[in-house]
Design a protein around this motif. Structure first.
Motif, PDB file in Angstrom:
ATOM      1  N   UNK A 172       0.830  -1.205   0.000  1.00 56.83           N
ATOM      2  CA  UNK A 172       0.000   0.000   0.000  1.00 56.83           C
ATOM      3  C   UNK A 172       0.863   1.251   0.000  1.00 56.83           C
ATOM      4  N   UNK A 173       1.879   1.281   0.842  1.00 55.74           N
ATOM      5  CA  UNK A 173       2.764   2.445   0.899  1.00 55.74           C
ATOM      6  C   UNK A 173       3.528   2.612  -0.413  1.00 55.74           C
ATOM      7  N   UNK A 174       3.972   1.509  -0.994  1.00 53.14           N
ATOM      8  CA  UNK A 174       4.694   1.592  -2.271  1.00 53.14           C
ATOM      9  C   UNK A 174       3.791   2.079  -3.390  1.00 53.14           C
ATOM     10  N   UNK A 175       2.511   1.731  -3.320  1.00 47.00           N
ATOM     11  CA  UNK A 175       1.592   2.176  -4.369  1.00 47.00           C
ATOM     12  C   UNK A 175       1.377   3.681  -4.343  1.00 47.00           C
ATOM     13  N   UNK A 176       1.697   4.315  -3.216  1.00 42.61           N
ATOM     14  CA  UNK A 176       1.542   5.763  -3.102  1.00 42.61           C
ATOM     15  C   UNK A 176       2.682   6.516  -3.793  1.00 42.61           C
ATOM     16  N   UNK A 177       3.772   5.814  -4.070  1.00 41.19           N
ATOM     17  CA  UNK A 177       4.913   6.469  -4.712  1.00 41.19           C
ATOM     18  C   UNK A 177       4.595   6.795  -6.165  1.00 41.19           C
TER      19      UNK A 177
END
Length: 80
Positions: A52-57
């Motif tokens: 989820x955090x990586x998808x925000x990049x």
């Protein structure tokens, strides 16, 4: 890693399935089965949060920032 004893309540259906797996020697005990299930679930949750955090990049802007930082920093790096 130390272990701690806890008490849990499960539906009869799950207990029956656990007991079947123990009888079939998939697990040595109910405890082992539950411990592995909890461990796998926690690991999946950890990976889901990371995804989820990586998808925000935003790859393009991250690359631009990295490239900009590299050109600035390279001039100030000491010779080896």
């Amino acid at each position: 890693m130390g272990k701690e004893k806890i008490a849990i309540t499960l539906d009869e259906e799950f207990v029956g399935q656990l007991d079947r797996l123990v009888r079939e020697r998939v697990f040595q005990s109910r405890s082992q089965a539950i411990q592995e299930a909890v461990s796998e679930k926690l690991l999946r949750m950890k990976h889901s949060r990371l995804a989820l955090e990586l998808s925000k990049l935003q790859p393009a802007s991250e690359k631009a920032m990295a490239d900009e930082g590299m050109t600035e920093d390279v001039r100030h790096w000491p010779e080896y």
